[in-house]
Design a protein around this motif. Structure first.
Motif: not given
Lengths: 295, 151
Positions: B34-42, B44-49, B57-59
């Protein structure tokens, strides 16, 4: 042959030693401990405050620090009023600034403009000062406010005016054993306003930003005009400030001074420098028109 | 280095490198989907926890920094395999198309509503500004957040 073996052993010894140093992730609980670590690692350590700009330096392999010092656990999240002055701890986030009393308007607007709740909850004011364009909105506001930076090291404290902090792109007036621990704003001016233009209405990188702080619109005695986004770090439009001093702000004066706001502009790769220069003038005019309309 | 933290209420222990991001550890080492890689730089928010109830941003978070902390992903909002009321509003409003951004959107909406149970439209737009939906399905997402808010 023996020499060769010794050389190889020394090489592997060095690699192992480096690897061991590279195993360090440090989260000091006190400022004193953080300063000891900074003294030990100096510029070989990456100092992380909110992480919104600094972590990428590692993940994109732009730097390979010997250690990472996280300031997350330091008691530096505060906004305090000290007489006429406001002191803001270096790790205070944009979200915390927005919830604090007595913060000058331009700084509130800069904090509000940081896009999204997540970034607001993580971007710290101290980190923002080090972040080059398109980041650094709060730094632009602070620059117009004549903010002072409190640098601390195990040798003691040093106060650096923000106007004397930027020495060039990513080059700062900070010593290798120092940490920025707080920001001080002297008596906040009567009027201050920050405006920026981003790529999107909600979110997106800042293209250009302008912050103006002044004591009066009828006879300007103290003024700070800071411009962000045009150069890697914000600058003070000193020519404009000189033109405003002692004057009553009129439509004509706004128009004439606006042409001098964009002193310099570098190509950011996002938009042309001509457009950035144009934006800075427009934002400046909007701010002064808004400030004088409440006269 | 070994770190331990509570992941959606369960204590986990994992060996990480100081430079590992929390995203890398959650996805590559702990197998979360459920935690996704999107942009790697904060951006896109796909990696949010949530880390100790604060959005991250978990990235842009070093895994080592969550040692002894509480990490919540969108899966942690479920109770007894039941979706939370907020998640149900996302379903009811068809606020997911490809679903890649949805976990991040839900977590930001949760953080917003926990702090401000009746946000204005402007406050919802502002809070979600750090999350991108590549299907551009923002209207149903905002609708879902509004319907979950206290009116």
């Amino acid at each position: 042959m023996k020499n060769m073996i010794t050389l190889i052993l020394v090489f592997f010894g060095l690699v192992t030693a480096l690897k061991e140093i590279n195993e360090s992730f440090l989260m000091p609980e006190s400022v004193n401990k953080a300063l000891q670590l900074k003294k030990l690692y100096r510029d070989s350590a990456l100092v992380v405050s909110g992480g919104t700009a600094s972590v990428q330096l590692v993940t994109k392999m732009l730097i390979s620090p010997a250690a990472i010092i996280s300031l997350e656990n330091l008691p530096l999240n505060y906004v305090k009023k000290k007489g006429n002055m406001i002191e803001i701890g270096a790790t205070t986030t944009a979200a915390e600034i927005l919830e604090s009393d007595g913060v000058p308007n331009c700084l509130l607007e800069a904090a509000k403009g940081i896009h999204g709740l997540a970034l607001k909850q993580n971007a710290t004011i101290g980190g923002n000062i080090f972040t080059p364009a398109p980041g650094g909105d709060m730094a632009t506001a602070l620059l117009s406010l004549d903010a002072q930076l409190i640098m601390s090291s195990s040798r003691g404290r040093r106060i650096v005016p923000l106007t004397k902090f930027y020495k060039g792109p990513l080059t700062y007036n900070i010593r290798s054993d120092e940490l920025l621990i707080a920001i001080r704003i002297g008596k906040p001016p009567k009027h201050s306003m920050f405006m920026k233009q981003s790529i999107y209405k909600y979110g997106g990188q800042t293209l250009a930003s302008v912050s103006v702080a002044l004591d009066s619109v009828d006879k300007v005695k103290r003024v700070g005009v800071a411009v962000g986004g045009l150069t890697p770090h914000p600058y003070r439009a000193s020519r404009v400030e000189k033109m405003l001093l002692g004057q009553k702000i009129s439509e004509e004066l706004i128009e004439t001074t606006a042409q001098n706001v964009a002193e310099e502009a570098s190509d950011t790769g996002l938009v042309s420098r001509e457009y950035l220069r144009h934006l800075a003038g427009v934002l400046y005019k909007r701010i002064l028109t808004r400030l004088t309309s409440s006269r | 280095m070994m770190i331990r933290f509570y992941l959606d209420g369960q204590l986990v222990e994992v060996d990480v490198k100081p430079t590992d991001t929390l995203l890398k550890v959650l996805v590559d080492k702990l197998g979360l989907t459920s935690v996704h890689y999107g942009c790697g730089e904060g951006s896109c928010g796909a990696c949010m926890v949530l880390v100790d109830d604060k959005l991250r941003y978990s990235c842009l978070t070093f895994a080592a920094s969550v040692n002894d902390k509480k990490v919540t992903t969108v899966a942690g909002l479920l109770s007894d395999h039941e979706l939370s009321p907020l998640q149900k509003k996302f379903v009811e409003n068809n606020a997911a198309q490809c679903g890649y951004c949805t976990p991040g959107m839900v977590l930001v909406a949760k953080a917003l509503l926990d702090k401000n149970p009746s946000p204005s439209d402007e406050e919802i737009f502002d809070a979600l500004a750090g999350n991108l939906c590549r299907c551009t399905g923002y209207v149903p997402i905002v609708k879902a957040v509004k319907s979950a808010a206290r009116r």
